[in-house]
Write a protein that holds these residues in place. Structure first.
Motif, PDB file in Angstrom:
ATOM      1  N   LYS A  98      11.958 -39.300  67.359  1.00 46.84           N
ATOM      2  CA  LYS A  98      10.751 -38.720  67.918  1.00 46.84           C
ATOM      3  C   LYS A  98      11.007 -38.293  69.361  1.00 46.84           C
ATOM      4  N   VAL A  99      10.135 -37.435  69.865  1.00 48.51           N
ATOM      5  CA  VAL A  99      10.291 -36.912  71.221  1.00 48.51           C
ATOM      6  C   VAL A  99       9.093 -37.326  72.063  1.00 48.51           C
ATOM      7  N   VAL A 100       9.359 -37.961  73.191  1.00 45.96           N
ATOM      8  CA  VAL A 100       8.316 -38.256  74.175  1.00 45.96           C
ATOM      9  C   VAL A 100       8.435 -37.208  75.274  1.00 45.96           C
ATOM     10  N   HIS A 101       7.357 -36.501  75.525  1.00 42.95           N
ATOM     11  CA  HIS A 101       7.408 -35.365  76.454  1.00 42.95           C
ATOM     12  C   HIS A 101       7.607 -35.823  77.902  1.00 42.95           C
ATOM     13  N   ARG A 102       6.850 -36.828  78.328  1.00 42.81           N
ATOM     14  CA  ARG A 102       6.932 -37.444  79.660  1.00 42.81           C
ATOM     15  C   ARG A 102       6.238 -36.677  80.777  1.00 42.81           C
ATOM     16  N   ASP A 103       5.786 -35.455  80.539  1.00 42.04           N
ATOM     17  CA  ASP A 103       5.140 -34.728  81.642  1.00 42.04           C
ATOM     18  C   ASP A 103       3.999 -33.853  81.128  1.00 42.04           C
ATOM     19  N   ILE A 104       3.100 -34.452  80.349  1.00 37.25           N
ATOM     20  CA  ILE A 104       1.929 -33.729  79.866  1.00 37.25           C
ATOM     21  C   ILE A 104       0.962 -33.544  81.030  1.00 37.25           C
ATOM     22  N   LYS A 105       0.650 -32.298  81.345  1.00 36.87           N
ATOM     23  CA  LYS A 105      -0.289 -31.951  82.407  1.00 36.87           C
ATOM     24  C   LYS A 105      -0.751 -30.521  82.183  1.00 36.87           C
ATOM     25  N   VAL A 139      11.123 -43.359  87.046  1.00 37.05           N
ATOM     26  CA  VAL A 139       9.919 -42.901  86.365  1.00 37.05           C
ATOM     27  C   VAL A 139       9.740 -41.409  86.608  1.00 37.05           C
ATOM     28  N   MET A 140       9.604 -40.655  85.510  1.00 39.14           N
ATOM     29  CA  MET A 140       9.403 -39.221  85.600  1.00 39.14           C
ATOM     30  C   MET A 140       7.941 -38.915  85.275  1.00 39.14           C
ATOM     31  N   GLY A 141       7.485 -37.744  85.672  1.00 43.42           N
ATOM     32  CA  GLY A 141       6.110 -37.360  85.369  1.00 43.42           C
ATOM     33  C   GLY A 141       5.403 -36.875  86.622  1.00 43.42           C
ATOM     34  N   THR A 142       4.100 -36.704  86.522  1.00 41.31           N
ATOM     35  CA  THR A 142       3.311 -36.140  87.613  1.00 41.31           C
ATOM     36  C   THR A 142       2.217 -37.113  88.005  1.00 41.31           C
ATOM     37  N   PHE A 143       2.078 -37.343  89.296  1.00 37.69           N
ATOM     38  CA  PHE A 143       1.098 -38.274  89.842  1.00 37.69           C
ATOM     39  C   PHE A 143      -0.299 -37.946  89.305  1.00 37.69           C
ATOM     40  N   GLY A 144      -0.994 -38.969  88.832  1.00 41.64           N
ATOM     41  CA  GLY A 144      -2.328 -38.786  88.287  1.00 41.64           C
ATOM     42  C   GLY A 144      -2.354 -38.764  86.775  1.00 41.64           C
ATOM     43  N   TYR A 145      -1.223 -38.418  86.164  1.00 41.17           N
ATOM     44  CA  TYR A 145      -1.130 -38.352  84.711  1.00 41.17           C
ATOM     45  C   TYR A 145      -0.311 -39.507  84.128  1.00 41.17           C
ATOM     46  N   VAL A 146       0.447 -40.205  84.962  1.00 42.93           N
ATOM     47  CA  VAL A 146       1.401 -41.206  84.470  1.00 42.93           C
ATOM     48  C   VAL A 146       0.686 -42.480  84.036  1.00 42.93           C
ATOM     49  N   TYR A 163      -1.654 -41.473  77.090  1.00 40.71           N
ATOM     50  CA  TYR A 163      -2.428 -41.669  78.320  1.00 40.71           C
ATOM     51  C   TYR A 163      -2.554 -40.350  79.079  1.00 40.71           C
ATOM     52  N   SER A 164      -1.438 -39.656  79.254  1.00 41.38           N
ATOM     53  CA  SER A 164      -1.466 -38.377  79.971  1.00 41.38           C
ATOM     54  C   SER A 164      -2.390 -37.389  79.278  1.00 41.38           C
ATOM     55  N   PHE A 165      -2.386 -37.406  77.949  1.00 43.15           N
ATOM     56  CA  PHE A 165      -3.252 -36.527  77.180  1.00 43.15           C
ATOM     57  C   PHE A 165      -4.726 -36.866  77.431  1.00 43.15           C
ATOM     58  N   GLY A 166      -5.042 -38.160  77.534  1.00 47.35           N
ATOM     59  CA  GLY A 166      -6.416 -38.563  77.837  1.00 47.35           C
ATOM     60  C   GLY A 166      -6.870 -38.034  79.184  1.00 47.35           C
ATOM     61  N   VAL A 167      -5.982 -38.097  80.173  1.00 44.89           N
ATOM     62  CA  VAL A 167      -6.301 -37.546  81.496  1.00 44.89           C
ATOM     63  C   VAL A 167      -6.529 -36.037  81.381  1.00 44.89           C
ATOM     64  N   LEU A 168      -5.693 -35.384  80.579  1.00 43.84           N
ATOM     65  CA  LEU A 168      -5.824 -33.936  80.387  1.00 43.84           C
ATOM     66  C   LEU A 168      -7.185 -33.589  79.781  1.00 43.84           C
ATOM     67  N   ILE A 169      -7.647 -34.360  78.793  1.00 43.95           N
ATOM     68  CA  ILE A 169      -8.970 -34.110  78.210  1.00 43.95           C
ATOM     69  C   ILE A 169     -10.038 -34.190  79.297  1.00 43.95           C
ATOM     70  N   MET A 170      -9.959 -35.216  80.122  1.00 46.02           N
ATOM     71  CA  MET A 170     -10.935 -35.375  81.204  1.00 46.02           C
ATOM     72  C   MET A 170     -10.902 -34.177  82.150  1.00 46.02           C
ATOM     73  N   GLU A 171      -9.706 -33.708  82.454  1.00 47.29           N
ATOM     74  CA  GLU A 171      -9.541 -32.559  83.344  1.00 47.29           C
ATOM     75  C   GLU A 171     -10.177 -31.312  82.728  1.00 47.29           C
ATOM     76  N   ILE A 172      -9.993 -31.129  81.430  1.00 52.30           N
ATOM     77  CA  ILE A 172     -10.544 -29.957  80.739  1.00 52.30           C
ATOM     78  C   ILE A 172     -12.068 -30.022  80.691  1.00 52.30           C
TER      79      ILE A 172
END
Length: 289
Positions: A98-105, A139-146, A163-172
């Motif tokens: 499987k692939v973990v993206h690590r930088d969903i934003k 740790v890779m990723g973007t502050f606020g989404y990690v 978790y990052s996806f949940g933050v993205l939903i809130m942002e949208i």
């Protein structure tokens, strides 16, 4: 037309590891994932060649100068959320390893002319064998989404993406950035602010003021419930992406009690409070388990 990404500061990336991971990701085919067409390894250079998606990224449409009224209607936003979820579910559950993206934003969600979402930028992606976690010292990723556990321990698995996806939903939903220091102290962190608003029964006040039409209360509850489950502080309680898709597509996401005569529809805050850190009732958890 193609898009070329030049990876910087990657001298520590072993050439063999880079090739293995990029070749694996290059075989990925899904309508909600930007296709990796090729790569270049030469000296210290690492370049990735992607298909070109011609309508910018979600960050530009949420936070850029789009005028008083956003072209992103509620329906468009929900389709973007669902498309992103399907792309991530394929990475997590449709591939081996499987692939973990690590930088969903939002800036890594590209949009075509029909507003279809395409998850992009696999430059930080990590391949994981099934049922395994990966511990990294960087740790890779973007502050606020990690995800909090990834930031504190370096423990990486697909729940980090959830978790990052949940933050993205809130942002949208809100049109707000995950971290915004121009706002009042209690509103700087999007996740904490939204949790507070929901707990205080002010959910309808979180919607992006640039939306041309407000969503129905039921549609808003559905999206917020999914987002709150995805950002559960306990990673083991977050749903898998396949489950997230199921929740997003359910017409009866809210309790069946909503349909019983003589009863008011339960409020989100009846099932969620800041006191319990975002845990839902046993009935809710059993339904989505």
């Amino acid at each position: 037309m193609v898009a070329v990404k030049n990876l910087l500061n990657n001298r520590g990336q072993a050439e063999k590891e880079f090739k293995v991971e990029v070749e694996a990701i290059g075989r990925v085919r899904h309508k909600n994932l930007v296709r990796l067409l090729g790569y270049c390894v030469e000296g210290a250079y690492r370049m990735l060649v992607y298909e070109y998606v011609d309508n910018g990224n979600l960050d530009q449409w949420l936070h850029g100068d789009v005028g008083e009224v956003s072209p992103l209607t509620w329906e468009v936003r929900m389709n973007i959320i669902l498309g992103t979820a399907k792309g991530l579910a394929y990475l997590h559950e449709g591939l081996e390893p499987k692939v973990v993206h690590r930088d969903i934003k939002s800036s890594n969600i590209l949009l075509d002319q029909q507003w279809n979402a395409k998850v992009s930028d696999f430059g930080l992606a990590k391949l994981l064998c099934s049922e395994r976690s990966y511990v990294t010292t960087r740790v890779m990723g973007t502050f606020g989404y990690v995800a909090p556990e990834y930031a504190s321990t370096g423990m990486l698995n697909e729940r980090s993406d959830v978790y990052s996806f949940g933050v993205l939903i809130m942002e949208i939903i809100t049109g707000r950035s995950p971290v915004d220091y121009t706002r009042a102290p209690g509103e700087v962190n999007l996740v904490e602010w939204l949790k507070t608003m929901v707990a205080e029964r002010k959910a309808e006040e979180v919607v992006d003021p640039k939306l041309p039409e407000k969503p129905s209360p039921k549609a808003l509850k559905r999206a917020l419930l999914v987002a709150l489950r995805c950002v559960d502080p306990d990673g083991h309680k977050r749903p898998k992406m396949g489950h997230v898709i199921h929740m997003l597509e359910m017409d009866d996401l809210l309790c069946r009690d909503d349909k019983k005569p003589g009863r008011d529809a339960p409020q989100i805050s009846d099932r969620y409070s800041s006191r319990d850190g975002g845990n839902f009732s046993k009935r809710e958890n059993q339904r989505y388990r």
